[in-house]
Design an enzyme around this catalytic site. Structure first.
Site, PDB file in Angstrom:
ATOM      1  N   THR A  78      -8.332  -5.852   5.570  1.00  0.00           N
ATOM      2  CA  THR A  78      -7.125  -6.684   5.498  1.00  0.00           C
ATOM      3  C   THR A  78      -6.041  -5.951   6.290  1.00  0.00           C
ATOM      4  O   THR A  78      -6.258  -4.826   6.746  1.00  0.00           O
ATOM      5  CB  THR A  78      -6.622  -6.820   4.040  1.00  0.00           C
ATOM      6  OG1 THR A  78      -6.183  -5.530   3.598  1.00  0.00           O
ATOM      7  CG2 THR A  78      -7.685  -7.356   3.096  1.00  0.00           C
ATOM      8  N   TYR A 105       1.232   5.319  -5.606  1.00  0.00           N
ATOM      9  CA  TYR A 105       0.435   4.080  -5.606  1.00  0.00           C
ATOM     10  C   TYR A 105      -0.558   4.100  -6.771  1.00  0.00           C
ATOM     11  O   TYR A 105      -0.652   3.137  -7.527  1.00  0.00           O
ATOM     12  CB  TYR A 105      -0.291   3.964  -4.267  1.00  0.00           C
ATOM     13  CG  TYR A 105      -1.231   2.783  -4.115  1.00  0.00           C
ATOM     14  CD1 TYR A 105      -0.760   1.507  -3.811  1.00  0.00           C
ATOM     15  CD2 TYR A 105      -2.616   2.950  -4.226  1.00  0.00           C
ATOM     16  CE1 TYR A 105      -1.624   0.435  -3.636  1.00  0.00           C
ATOM     17  CE2 TYR A 105      -3.490   1.882  -4.049  1.00  0.00           C
ATOM     18  CZ  TYR A 105      -2.988   0.630  -3.757  1.00  0.00           C
ATOM     19  OH  TYR A 105      -3.857  -0.426  -3.588  1.00  0.00           O
ATOM     20  N   GLY A 136       0.816  -1.212   0.000  1.00  0.00           N
ATOM     21  CA  GLY A 136       0.000   0.000   0.000  1.00  0.00           C
ATOM     22  C   GLY A 136       0.847   1.258   0.000  1.00  0.00           C
ATOM     23  O   GLY A 136       2.048   1.226   0.273  1.00  0.00           O
TER      24      GLY A 136
END
Ligand code: NAP
Length: 254
Positions: free
Chosen positions: A195, A160, A95
């Site tokens: 998650t 990202y 991430g």
């Protein structure tokens, strides 16, 4: 009979989170599963046991998808173990939080490279390694796990979202190139999913300690789960999508 009986899926980053959910869902639908992981061998082994409990074959394969040689070894080992790979799910990733979520003007080139390597070069290396043998199969599927970040382009996520955009560009081109071989290429773009990565994101950006603090404000009154993303992947790989390719499906609760 399952929708994916007789098929073999390689899922990158299958040891945890969304990847684990995809492994289990594709196995429920009948596929044998090659589970890639980066460093968490125990977690990968547990997923393999869960897949075997569903009556499917599973093997685990360590590889850093950001490294070309690792991807070559991963593809070769999966082909050696299963004889073919006719579903490739490019899910592994890190991430923006892992690189500190800098503004573009302050981002380190090395951090951008790291994200590009994992999200764009990894899927590229694995497509190069596996698509040619997919052409010999009755059907092939490549699914890229992107992100809503590659449509929102919010502040502090620039490196990202750029990496995810590169991944998506590859997918849309590959889809047109390989359609003639009955290879379907699609993109699933999750919103926030519960998650390790999702939790790190909201701890950083919203200062919460648990996803439960966010449920009420989320679409449908809950944070998205790996099963929600896995369902979209299963749809793209299954017989109901026989005339569908080159699509991008946002799975964010709308
Ligand atoms: P996660 O919980 O952090 O799990 C990441 C998985 O990827 C693990 O299995 C990890 O392996 C593996 N991995 C990480 N870097 C790797 C590398 N270089 N090579 C091989 N495997 C690697 O992440 P997640 O939330 O499930 O995310 C999965 C995908 O969904 C990512 O591409 C992410 O960008 C995308 N996504 C996530 C969200 C979200 O809110 N969670 C939203 C949109 C998109 P180890 O277990 O060995 O470390």
């Amino acid at each position: 009979m399952g929708d994916l009986d007789g098929r073999v899926a390689l899922v990158t980053g299958g040891s945890r989170g969304i990847g684990r959910g995809i492994c289990l869902r594709l196995a429920e639908d009948g596929a044998d599963i090659a589970i890639n992981y980066h460093s968490n061998a125990d977690a990968a082994r547990e997923v393999a046991e869960e897949v075997r409990a569903l009556g499917r074959r599973a093997e685990t394969f360590p590889a850093d998808v950001a490294v070309e040689d690792d991807c070559g070894r991963l593809a070769a080992a999966a082909l050696e173990a299963f004889g073919k790979v006719d579903i490739l799910v490019n899910n592994a990733g890190i991430g923006a939080t892992a690189v500190g979520r800098p503004h573009v003007a302050e981002a380190e080139p090395e951090a951008f490279y790291q994200l590009m390597a994992a999200h764009a070069f990894g899927p590229f290396y694995l497509s190069r390694a596996l698509v040619p043998q997919m052409r010999e199969q009755p059907r092939g599927d490549v699914v890229m796990i992107s992100s809503v970040a590659a449509q929102g382009y919010g502040p502090t996520g620039g490196t990202y979202s750029a990496a995810k955009s590169a991944m998506e560009a590859l997918a849309h081109t590959l889809a047109k190139e390989e359609r003639q071989h009955n290879i379907h290429v699609n993109v699933v773009a999750p919103g926030l999913v519960e998650t390790d990565m999702g939790l790190a994101l909201v701890k950083f950006t919203r200062g919460v300690q648990s996803m439960r603090e966010l449920d009420q404000g989320q679409p449908f009154g809950r944070v998205g789960q790996p099963v929600d993303i896995a369902a979209a992947v299963a749809f793209f790989c299954g017989p109901r999508s026989s005339y569908i390719t080159n699509q991008r499906l946002t799975v964010s609760g709308g």
